[in-house]
Design a protein around this motif. Sequence first.
Motif, PDB file in Angstrom:
ATOM      1  N   HIS A  31       0.965  -1.159   0.115  1.00  0.00           N
ATOM      2  CA  HIS A  31      -0.098  -0.007   0.123  1.00  0.00           C
ATOM      3  C   HIS A  31       0.664   1.342  -0.109  1.00  0.00           C
ATOM      4  CE1 HIS A  31      -3.148   2.809   1.124  1.00  0.00           C
ATOM      5  NE2 HIS A  31      -2.343   3.110   2.069  1.00  0.00           N
ATOM      6  N   GLN A  32       1.985   1.072   0.919  1.00  0.00           N
ATOM      7  CA  GLN A  32       2.908   2.484   0.843  1.00  0.00           C
ATOM      8  C   GLN A  32       3.410   2.642  -0.366  1.00  0.00           C
ATOM      9  OE1 GLN A  32       4.754   1.121   4.205  1.00  0.00           O
ATOM     10  NE2 GLN A  32       3.804   2.267   5.664  1.00  0.00           N
ATOM     11  N   ALA A  33       3.983   1.583  -1.105  1.00  0.00           N
ATOM     12  CA  ALA A  33       4.635   1.605  -2.425  1.00  0.00           C
ATOM     13  C   ALA A  33       3.516   2.294  -3.310  1.00  0.00           C
ATOM     14  CB  ALA A  33       5.199   0.023  -2.793  1.00  0.00           C
ATOM     15  N   LEU A  34       2.252   1.720  -3.324  1.00  0.00           N
ATOM     16  CA  LEU A  34       1.186   2.143  -4.317  1.00  0.00           C
ATOM     17  C   LEU A  34       1.208   3.746  -4.380  1.00  0.00           C
ATOM     18  CD1 LEU A  34      -0.970   1.982  -6.201  1.00  0.00           C
ATOM     19  CD2 LEU A  34      -2.501   1.210  -4.198  1.00  0.00           C
ATOM     20  N   ILE A  35       1.052   4.140  -2.874  1.00  0.00           N
ATOM     21  CA  ILE A  35       0.810   5.594  -2.718  1.00  0.00           C
ATOM     22  C   ILE A  35       2.138   6.488  -3.120  1.00  0.00           C
ATOM     23  CG2 ILE A  35       0.615   7.626  -1.145  1.00  0.00           C
ATOM     24  CD1 ILE A  35      -1.909   5.826  -1.509  1.00  0.00           C
ATOM     25  N   ALA A  36       3.258   5.896  -2.894  1.00  0.00           N
ATOM     26  CA  ALA A  36       4.688   6.440  -3.265  1.00  0.00           C
ATOM     27  C   ALA A  36       4.675   6.591  -4.882  1.00  0.00           C
ATOM     28  CB  ALA A  36       5.742   5.678  -2.676  1.00  0.00           C
ATOM     29  N   CYS A  37       4.396   5.492  -5.460  1.00  0.00           N
ATOM     30  CA  CYS A  37       4.285   5.505  -6.984  1.00  0.00           C
ATOM     31  C   CYS A  37       3.316   6.425  -7.400  1.00  0.00           C
ATOM     32  CB  CYS A  37       4.064   3.874  -7.326  1.00  0.00           C
ATOM     33  SG  CYS A  37       4.162   3.960  -9.272  1.00  0.00           S
ATOM     34  N   ALA A  38       2.079   6.469  -7.019  1.00  0.00           N
ATOM     35  CA  ALA A  38       1.087   7.317  -7.492  1.00  0.00           C
ATOM     36  C   ALA A  38       1.380   8.917  -7.392  1.00  0.00           C
ATOM     37  CB  ALA A  38      -0.199   7.276  -6.773  1.00  0.00           C
ATOM     38  N   VAL A  39       2.022   9.227  -6.132  1.00  0.00           N
ATOM     39  CA  VAL A  39       2.480  10.678  -5.954  1.00  0.00           C
ATOM     40  C   VAL A  39       3.480  10.930  -6.997  1.00  0.00           C
ATOM     41  CG1 VAL A  39       0.941  10.862  -3.809  1.00  0.00           C
ATOM     42  CG2 VAL A  39       3.588  10.293  -3.770  1.00  0.00           C
ATOM     43  N   ALA A  40       4.408   9.991  -7.181  1.00  0.00           N
ATOM     44  CA  ALA A  40       5.577  10.288  -8.177  1.00  0.00           C
ATOM     45  C   ALA A  40       5.007  10.812  -9.461  1.00  0.00           C
ATOM     46  CB  ALA A  40       6.307   9.083  -8.461  1.00  0.00           C
ATOM     47  N   SER A  41       3.737  10.580  -9.952  1.00  0.00           N
ATOM     48  CA  SER A  41       2.944  11.305 -11.075  1.00  0.00           C
ATOM     49  C   SER A  41       2.701  12.716 -10.889  1.00  0.00           C
ATOM     50  CB  SER A  41       2.065  10.399 -11.591  1.00  0.00           C
ATOM     51  OG  SER A  41       1.320  11.093 -12.713  1.00  0.00           O
ATOM     52  N   PRO A  42       3.126  13.454 -11.930  1.00  0.00           N
ATOM     53  CA  PRO A  42       2.749  14.856 -11.776  1.00  0.00           C
ATOM     54  C   PRO A  42       1.147  15.124 -11.962  1.00  0.00           C
ATOM     55  CG  PRO A  42       3.794  14.431 -13.949  1.00  0.00           C
ATOM     56  CD  PRO A  42       3.841  13.117 -13.086  1.00  0.00           C
ATOM     57  N   ARG A  43       0.311  13.899 -12.475  1.00  0.00           N
ATOM     58  CA  ARG A  43      -0.819  14.200 -12.316  1.00  0.00           C
ATOM     59  C   ARG A  43      -1.761  14.052 -10.737  1.00  0.00           C
ATOM     60  NH1 ARG A  43      -2.882  10.139 -17.531  1.00  0.00           N
ATOM     61  NH2 ARG A  43      -2.342  11.909 -19.003  1.00  0.00           N
ATOM     62  N   VAL A  44      -0.991  13.608 -10.100  1.00  0.00           N
ATOM     63  CA  VAL A  44      -1.586  13.196  -8.788  1.00  0.00           C
ATOM     64  C   VAL A  44      -1.136  14.252  -7.608  1.00  0.00           C
ATOM     65  CG1 VAL A  44      -1.609  11.178  -6.983  1.00  0.00           C
ATOM     66  CG2 VAL A  44      -1.485  10.614  -9.416  1.00  0.00           C
ATOM     67  N   ARG A  45      -2.233  14.577  -6.807  1.00  0.00           N
ATOM     68  CA  ARG A  45      -1.743  15.492  -5.594  1.00  0.00           C
ATOM     69  C   ARG A  45      -2.503  14.482  -4.392  1.00  0.00           C
ATOM     70  NH1 ARG A  45      -4.033  17.720  -9.650  1.00  0.00           N
ATOM     71  NH2 ARG A  45      -6.297  18.093  -8.568  1.00  0.00           N
ATOM     72  N   ARG A  46      -1.677  14.537  -3.245  1.00  0.00           N
ATOM     73  CA  ARG A  46      -1.977  13.769  -2.269  1.00  0.00           C
ATOM     74  C   ARG A  46      -2.263  14.649  -0.930  1.00  0.00           C
ATOM     75  NH1 ARG A  46       1.393  12.301   2.225  1.00  0.00           N
ATOM     76  NH2 ARG A  46       0.724  10.569   3.181  1.00  0.00           N
ATOM     77  N   GLU A  47      -3.272  14.092  -0.166  1.00  0.00           N
ATOM     78  CA  GLU A  47      -3.547  14.914   0.970  1.00  0.00           C
ATOM     79  C   GLU A  47      -3.820  13.981   2.082  1.00  0.00           C
ATOM     80  OE1 GLU A  47      -7.211  17.578   1.151  1.00  0.00           O
ATOM     81  OE2 GLU A  47      -6.692  18.077  -0.836  1.00  0.00           O
ATOM     82  N   VAL A  48      -3.579  14.245   3.178  1.00  0.00           N
ATOM     83  CA  VAL A  48      -3.938  13.232   4.554  1.00  0.00           C
ATOM     84  C   VAL A  48      -5.067  13.943   5.266  1.00  0.00           C
ATOM     85  CG1 VAL A  48      -3.050  12.375   6.429  1.00  0.00           C
ATOM     86  CG2 VAL A  48      -1.399  12.563   4.930  1.00  0.00           C
ATOM     87  N   LEU A  49      -6.138  13.160   5.097  1.00  0.00           N
ATOM     88  CA  LEU A  49      -7.394  13.570   5.501  1.00  0.00           C
ATOM     89  C   LEU A  49      -7.528  13.342   7.212  1.00  0.00           C
ATOM     90  CD1 LEU A  49      -9.814  12.197   3.020  1.00  0.00           C
ATOM     91  CD2 LEU A  49      -8.880  14.560   3.065  1.00  0.00           C
ATOM     92  N   GLY A  50      -6.862  12.410   7.685  1.00  0.00           N
ATOM     93  CA  GLY A  50      -6.834  12.238   9.075  1.00  0.00           C
ATOM     94  C   GLY A  50      -6.013  10.791   9.136  1.00  0.00           C
TER      95      GLY A  50
END
Length: 121
Positions: A31-50
């Motif tokens: 899961h952590q690798a999935l998030i890291a891979c996704a946010v490496a894309s310039p298309r993806v923006r990440r927020e932590v909601l809680g």
Amino acid sequence: SYNDGVLRIEHTATTDRLALATFAAYPITRHQALIACAVASPRVRREVLGRTHDGRPMELLRLGRDDAEAPRVWIFARQHPGEVMAEWFMEGLLARLADPEDEAVTRQLASPAFWMFTTTL
């Protein structure tokens, strides 16, 4: 075996400990690798909601337009711990949506905003 709506598992234990699953596991490291891979894309923006009860981040990944007029599409995955199949789905979906070479996705993301929420409890 699965017959007439009944799942039957037969196994002769050779140790004191045994774990069975109806779906392939999706470990937190993946899961952590999935998030890291996704946010490496310039298309993806990440927020932590809680945070989850265990202190893990509940993450929102945004793709596409982010203006007031853009329609929103929410895609939830794994809001319950045992729903690992949803995370496998999200892995494939994010790979496709984050690919800057995919012209069909480029056209789609120019229209609505896509919001994705993934978490592991």
